[in-house]
Write a protein that holds these residues in place. Sequence first.
Motif, short mmCIF file in Angstrom:
data_model
loop_
_atom_site.label_atom_id
_atom_site.label_comp_id
_atom_site.label_asym_id
_atom_site.label_seq_id
_atom_site.Cartn_x
_atom_site.Cartn_y
_atom_site.Cartn_z
N GLN A 1 45.13 105.79 57.56
CA GLN A 1 44.29 106.93 57.17
C GLN A 1 44.01 107.86 58.35
O GLN A 1 43.94 109.07 58.17
CB GLN A 1 42.97 106.43 56.56
CG GLN A 1 43.16 106.09 55.10
CD GLN A 1 41.92 105.54 54.41
OE1 GLN A 1 42.04 104.66 53.59
NE2 GLN A 1 40.74 106.06 54.71
N THR A 2 43.84 107.28 59.54
CA THR A 2 43.60 108.14 60.71
C THR A 2 44.79 109.07 60.90
O THR A 2 44.63 110.28 61.04
CB THR A 2 43.39 107.28 61.99
OG1 THR A 2 42.39 106.31 61.71
CG2 THR A 2 42.99 108.12 63.19
N GLU A 3 45.99 108.48 60.89
CA GLU A 3 47.19 109.30 61.11
C GLU A 3 47.32 110.37 60.02
O GLU A 3 47.60 111.53 60.31
CB GLU A 3 48.45 108.42 61.08
CG GLU A 3 48.71 107.74 62.40
CD GLU A 3 49.84 106.72 62.31
OE1 GLU A 3 50.69 106.83 61.40
OE2 GLU A 3 49.86 105.81 63.15
N ALA A 4 47.13 109.95 58.77
CA ALA A 4 47.32 110.89 57.65
C ALA A 4 46.30 112.01 57.73
O ALA A 4 46.63 113.18 57.55
CB ALA A 4 47.21 110.15 56.33
N ILE B 1 44.58 118.52 59.78
CA ILE B 1 43.83 119.49 60.58
C ILE B 1 44.57 120.84 60.57
O ILE B 1 45.78 120.89 60.76
CB ILE B 1 43.60 118.96 62.03
CG1 ILE B 1 42.66 117.76 61.95
CG2 ILE B 1 43.05 120.05 62.94
CD1 ILE B 1 42.41 117.03 63.25
N GLY B 2 43.79 121.89 60.30
CA GLY B 2 44.38 123.23 60.22
C GLY B 2 44.67 123.65 58.79
O GLY B 2 44.84 124.83 58.51
N GLN B 3 44.73 122.69 57.87
CA GLN B 3 45.08 123.03 56.48
C GLN B 3 43.88 123.52 55.68
O GLN B 3 42.75 123.11 55.93
CB GLN B 3 45.64 121.80 55.78
CG GLN B 3 47.05 121.46 56.22
CD GLN B 3 47.69 120.45 55.28
OE1 GLN B 3 47.31 120.31 54.12
NE2 GLN B 3 48.67 119.74 55.80
N ARG C 1 38.66 125.24 55.82
CA ARG C 1 39.77 124.93 56.72
C ARG C 1 39.39 123.67 57.50
O ARG C 1 38.29 123.57 58.04
CB ARG C 1 40.01 126.10 57.69
CG ARG C 1 41.41 126.09 58.31
CD ARG C 1 41.58 127.28 59.24
NE ARG C 1 40.63 127.23 60.35
CZ ARG C 1 40.82 126.52 61.46
NH1 ARG C 1 41.91 125.80 61.63
NH2 ARG C 1 39.90 126.53 62.41
N ILE C 2 40.30 122.69 57.53
CA ILE C 2 39.99 121.41 58.16
C ILE C 2 40.08 121.55 59.68
O ILE C 2 41.06 122.06 60.23
CB ILE C 2 40.97 120.31 57.67
CG1 ILE C 2 40.93 120.18 56.15
CG2 ILE C 2 40.67 118.96 58.35
CD1 ILE C 2 39.55 119.93 55.55
N THR C 3 39.00 121.07 60.36
CA THR C 3 38.98 121.18 61.83
C THR C 3 38.92 119.80 62.50
O THR C 3 39.11 119.70 63.70
CB THR C 3 37.75 121.99 62.29
OG1 THR C 3 36.59 121.39 61.68
CG2 THR C 3 37.84 123.45 61.86
N GLY C 4 38.63 118.76 61.74
CA GLY C 4 38.55 117.44 62.36
C GLY C 4 38.75 116.35 61.33
O GLY C 4 38.62 116.58 60.12
N ALA C 5 39.10 115.14 61.82
CA ALA C 5 39.39 114.06 60.87
C ALA C 5 38.95 112.72 61.42
O ALA C 5 39.09 112.44 62.60
CB ALA C 5 40.89 114.03 60.59
N THR C 6 38.37 111.91 60.55
CA THR C 6 38.13 110.50 60.85
C THR C 6 38.87 109.74 59.75
O THR C 6 39.36 110.36 58.80
CB THR C 6 36.62 110.17 60.81
OG1 THR C 6 36.17 110.38 59.48
CG2 THR C 6 35.81 111.00 61.79
#
Length: 476
Positions: free
Chosen positions: A408-411, A416-418, A461-466
């Motif tokens: 999930q972290t990788e995916a 990010i950016g989408q 717009r996605i800027t970060g992910a956990t």
Amino acid sequence: MGAVINLQIEMGKTFHIGLETLVAGKSPAAERSEFIAAVPKRGTFYLETFGCQMNDHDSEKVAGVLLSRGYRQVETIEAASFVLYNTCSIREKAAQKVFSRLGEFRDMPGEPKKIGVLGCVAQQEGEKIFNRSPWVNLVCGSASYSKLPELLTQLEAGETRVTGLDTDTDETFETEMTRRDNPWRAYLTIIEGCDKACSYCVVPFTRGPERSRASDSVLRELRQLAEIGYSEVQFLGQTVNSYRDPSAEKMEFSALLRAAAEMPGMKRVRFMTSHPRDFSADIVAAIEDDERICNHVHLPVQSGSTRILRVMQRTYSREEYLGKIAMMRGAKRPIAISTDIIVGFPGETDGDFAETLNLMEEVKYEAIFAFKYSPRPNTPAQKMEDAISEEEKSRRLGVLLELQRKIQTEANEKLIGQPFEVHVEGKSKKENQWSGRTSCNRVVNFLSTRSNLLGSYVAVRITGATPNCLTGEHAR
Ligand code: 5AD
Ligand code: SF4
């Protein structure tokens, strides 16, 4: 018929609702007040729910039945004259919770309350509940909810032990009123019960045989939901895609999804849970063709080993399951896939478990719900040999969750950016922070300086992910 309400509440704020709110969907005003005046005033009820979304939604309907009889809902046991627990027995821990709750009434001071046990534990334990907790007055499984008004009449007439435990039924639970908790997403059960016979599972015993609701009845309720402002619906069923329209219409499940998406005002149509055996290409085609049908499918695999799948009586092999996944991964629109997995099923070897891990690597699920196998009464698996120790089950669960975290972290980092369209469901206490879900069921926390975003659809717009959620900002 079928009045439904939309509670425009702020997330986190406590609320009481009365009959006035409940009948807000009724019109005209004169008819409303006449209706309210005609309903006798009864006691107060407290209703607590355990388990799955089907149970959550059943409780919304049970609350509707009680409110329409003149009961008033309260938020504490102390304030209630009637306490109801809608219970879950999928795993032992869930079932135990109910008995510890019931135990609290043993020496409770003050006026005695009426106590009701509903749902899966009620069905499973039946009248034995009266022996263990003699202060219980109502025991009713979900297959008997259509009889609730009758059962309530008996209780109100002074009977002290009332039961609804018949599962041999073709009835579905349709209420005049449903008191929905979630103001943004309306749950709607289209099929009840389960005819699959997975060897570990209590559901076929606790919820009775599969029975679908007529498509015109589903679409009628959906129209009412749209009329009062819902723009997202989630069709529910233990095996939602095994839906078989009992009416002359004979509408296929995928056609029902398409018809729901066409409903004026509906922007999102979800469905849960799909069974791999009945998961067919026409469902994928419907998702491809209509953006209003959410691009998320929950497709429980349970195990990656064909040998274990066979003893689980899941009716598909690893390869057949992966065929369904390939259908989705090859779709014109990306489809997020989530699953359920059981670790430590009797006889699961290291090799079988390795196959599950390997399947997870192959599928790269967007989300997973994983459980340690729990032996359940009356199920064939309960009698199976080669039990796996609790310690080993915990170890396997840990390994599995760690792998999924990595996946999930990788995916999520790739997102990010989408841009995503987010249906806003909540507002954080922190200034300008909102949260909501994408069509593909990802949670997004995002920043926006606008006010009144609750319930709206916002470009983010996605800027970060956990591993479990995305962060973003309102895209202008
Ligand atoms: N033990 C552990 N997990 C179970 N589930 C169902 N029955 C059991 C059991 N006896 C899980 C399955 C199912 C989910 C709702 O709960 O993974 O898909
Ligand atoms: Fe629990 Fe299954 Fe009953 Fe839902 S259907 S409440 S998950 S036992």
